[in-house]
Motif scaffolding. Structure first.
Motif, short mmCIF file in Angstrom:
data_model
loop_
_atom_site.label_atom_id
_atom_site.label_comp_id
_atom_site.label_asym_id
_atom_site.label_seq_id
_atom_site.Cartn_x
_atom_site.Cartn_y
_atom_site.Cartn_z
N LYS A 92 10.98 36.68 42.33
CA LYS A 92 10.98 38.14 42.42
C LYS A 92 10.78 38.75 41.03
O LYS A 92 11.06 38.10 40.01
CB LYS A 92 12.29 38.61 43.03
CG LYS A 92 12.42 38.23 44.51
CD LYS A 92 13.78 38.56 45.04
CE LYS A 92 13.87 38.24 46.53
NZ LYS A 92 15.24 38.36 47.04
N ASN A 131 6.21 44.09 49.45
CA ASN A 131 7.37 43.96 50.33
C ASN A 131 7.94 45.34 50.65
O ASN A 131 8.21 46.13 49.73
CB ASN A 131 8.43 43.14 49.55
CG ASN A 131 9.33 42.30 50.42
OD1 ASN A 131 8.95 41.87 51.50
ND2 ASN A 131 10.54 42.05 49.94
N TRP A 189 15.59 32.02 56.42
CA TRP A 189 16.09 32.57 55.15
C TRP A 189 17.45 31.93 54.84
O TRP A 189 18.47 32.40 55.29
CB TRP A 189 16.17 34.11 55.22
CG TRP A 189 16.04 34.68 53.84
CD1 TRP A 189 17.00 35.31 53.12
CD2 TRP A 189 14.86 34.67 53.01
NE1 TRP A 189 16.50 35.68 51.88
CE2 TRP A 189 15.18 35.30 51.79
CE3 TRP A 189 13.56 34.17 53.17
CZ2 TRP A 189 14.27 35.46 50.74
CZ3 TRP A 189 12.66 34.33 52.12
CH2 TRP A 189 13.02 34.97 50.93
N GLN A 231 9.73 39.79 58.80
CA GLN A 231 10.85 39.09 58.15
C GLN A 231 11.76 38.38 59.16
O GLN A 231 12.28 37.32 58.90
CB GLN A 231 11.64 40.06 57.28
CG GLN A 231 10.87 40.50 56.04
CD GLN A 231 11.70 41.35 55.09
OE1 GLN A 231 12.89 41.61 55.32
NE2 GLN A 231 11.08 41.82 54.04
N HIS A 291 7.03 34.57 46.86
CA HIS A 291 7.77 35.75 47.31
C HIS A 291 8.47 36.36 46.11
O HIS A 291 9.28 35.68 45.51
CB HIS A 291 8.79 35.33 48.37
CG HIS A 291 9.68 36.42 48.84
ND1 HIS A 291 9.30 37.31 49.82
CD2 HIS A 291 10.92 36.80 48.47
CE1 HIS A 291 10.30 38.16 50.04
NE2 HIS A 291 11.28 37.88 49.23
N GLU A 341 11.40 35.34 57.17
CA GLU A 341 12.78 35.34 56.66
C GLU A 341 13.77 35.25 57.83
O GLU A 341 14.75 35.99 57.91
CB GLU A 341 13.05 36.61 55.84
CG GLU A 341 12.06 36.82 54.72
CD GLU A 341 12.38 37.99 53.80
OE1 GLU A 341 13.52 38.48 53.80
OE2 GLU A 341 11.48 38.41 53.06
N HIS A 374 14.86 39.23 60.17
CA HIS A 374 16.32 39.28 59.95
C HIS A 374 16.89 39.91 61.22
O HIS A 374 16.99 41.14 61.32
CB HIS A 374 16.67 40.12 58.72
CG HIS A 374 16.29 39.46 57.43
ND1 HIS A 374 16.82 38.26 57.04
CD2 HIS A 374 15.44 39.84 56.45
CE1 HIS A 374 16.32 37.92 55.86
NE2 HIS A 374 15.47 38.86 55.49
C1 GLA Z 1 14.59 41.08 51.94
C2 GLA Z 1 13.74 40.40 50.91
C3 GLA Z 1 14.23 39.03 50.62
C4 GLA Z 1 15.71 38.96 50.50
C5 GLA Z 1 16.35 39.54 51.71
C6 GLA Z 1 17.82 39.36 51.59
O1 GLA Z 1 14.29 40.68 53.19
O2 GLA Z 1 12.40 40.32 51.25
O3 GLA Z 1 13.67 38.60 49.43
O4 GLA Z 1 16.15 39.64 49.37
O5 GLA Z 1 15.95 40.88 51.77
O6 GLA Z 1 18.17 38.16 50.97
#
Ligand code: GLA
Length: 368
Positions: A80, A165, A328, A242, A113, A273, A244
């Motif tokens: 990053k 991102n 992730w 992602q 990433h 992720e 999540h």
């Molecule tokens: C986002 C970012 C990731 C990471 C997550 C939490 O999704 O893209 O790099 O920081 O948040 O870990």
């Protein structure tokens, strides 16, 4: 237990031969129980299976688990902007190099990433010597220098980059997120980032990456932005969803709609992720309430199994559109969700437990 059952003494093998065909089948290990197979092997004909790692993950039990189950890695933080480029004339390559070397040594695919984001980004990018905001021209020059340096260093080692991102706001009444990038450079920084990355490595696949891509409003606004980039012939090859997620969302229908909608642009899709929190989705950081338990209940576990089953069923169904799935973090032993959004609340979002063993959800994901 499996070894005992699947390595029967000779006289039992003889007995097996006497049995009729259906019963003989029971002597074979079920596909999902082969102890030598890893996640990546079950999904070999579908897509690479990836995981986000830290530099410490390259040795010890975590490394063994990564090598058994995954064929692709991403640096969780090391690439990053903040960690890798802390000052204008100073790069910190060590952690990112450790991860890139691990990928090379073990023939793992490596995703980069991320080249441009509003978080974990150093403040010097946006400020001049007097602490005032820089001009758009200066900001884009700095962005170009950053992207060129990082992409060039890992050229030929990183096959795909998350170039930009999370630029779309969560609020349906807004479009772009009001980040310093947007305030100083307007929408143009997005296409510039893709152009700079493409110039530095014309062979790398370039992705836009975002979360909440299954919420109807945000999905539409991300789609609109991507369509605009494609119309301008910006070099973009894929969209990173992602993933999540939580045990409560998204629904199968929401996920299907996202896959259909984004792939209709002709872009490849990657779930970049993936984790499935056992709590409701929340996005703002807060402290843990005194009455808030963080024990994994059988209900949470059952819901998580169903959610993982649903997701992988769709991933398999759309394997022609999907070119990668990345988790992730490695196991429930330690994940970013242990501290986010609720500080100090343990979470259990992955397929491997706190002792690195496959969870019940794992066996459901590989049983198809
Ligand atoms: C986002 C970012 C990731 C990471 C997550 C939490 O999704 O893209 O790099 O920081 O948040 O870990």
């Amino acid at each position: 237990m499996f070894i005992k059952f699947y390595s029967p003494p000779i006289r039992k093998i003889g007995f097996c031969f006497l049995l009729l065909v259906p019963l003989a089948a029971i002597c074979q290990p079920p596909k999902a129980a082969d102890p030598d197979k890893g996640l990546k092997d079950y999904y070999q004909s579908f897509f690479p299976m990836g995981v986000a790692i830290r530099p410490q993950s390259v040795s010890g039990p975590e490394a063994a688990l990564i090598l058994k189950h995954f064929s692709s890695i991403t640096a969780e933080n090391a690439m990053k902007m903040g960690p890798i480029h802390p000052k204008e004339n100073e790069f910190f390559w060590k952690d990112a190099d450790v991860i890139a070397d691990f990928a090379q040594a073990n023939k793992l695919k490596l995703r980069g990433h991320t080249l441009c984001w509003h978080n974990q980004t150093p403040n010097w990018l946006f400020k001049d010597d007097q602490g005032k905001d820089v001009t758009k021209e200066v900001l884009l020059k700095r962005l170009k220098e950053h992207i060129t340096a990082v992409v060039t260093r890992y050229k030929g080692k990183i096959y795909a980059w998350d170039v930009v991102n999370e630029v779309i706001d969560d609020d349906d009444s807004k479009y772009f997120r009001e980040s310093p990038w947007y305030k100083i450079a307007g929408e143009e920084f997005v296409e510039k980032a893709f152009l700079y990355a493409h110039e530095a490595d014309p062979n790398a696949l370039l992705f836009y990456n975002d979360y909440n891509t299954e919420s109807a409003g945000k999905r539409d606004r991300i789609y609109k932005m991507l369509k605009g980039l494609l119309e301008k012939k910006v070099p973009i090859h894929g969209v990173g969803l992602q993933a999540h997620w939580s045990i409560f969302s998204p629904t199968e229908d929401e996920l299907r709609q996202s896959i259909e909608k984004f792939s209709s642009l002709g872009l490849q899709l990657q779930f970049t992720e993936l984790d499935i929190s056992v709590y409701q989705s929340e996005h703002s950081r807060r402290d843990r309430r005194a009455d808030e338990s963080d024990v994994l209940t059988p209900e949470m576990e059952a819901k998580q199994i169903e959610q993982y089953k649903m997701a992988f069923k769709l991933f398999r169904e759309y394997k022609d559109k999907i070119t990668g799935v990345t988790f992730w973090n490695v196991s429930d032993k330690s994940t970013w969700l242990d501290n986010f959004p609720v500080r100090g609340r343990k979470n259990y979002p992955l397929l491997f437990d706190q002792n690195y063993n496959p969870k019940k959800a794992y066996w459901e994901v590989v049983r198809f």
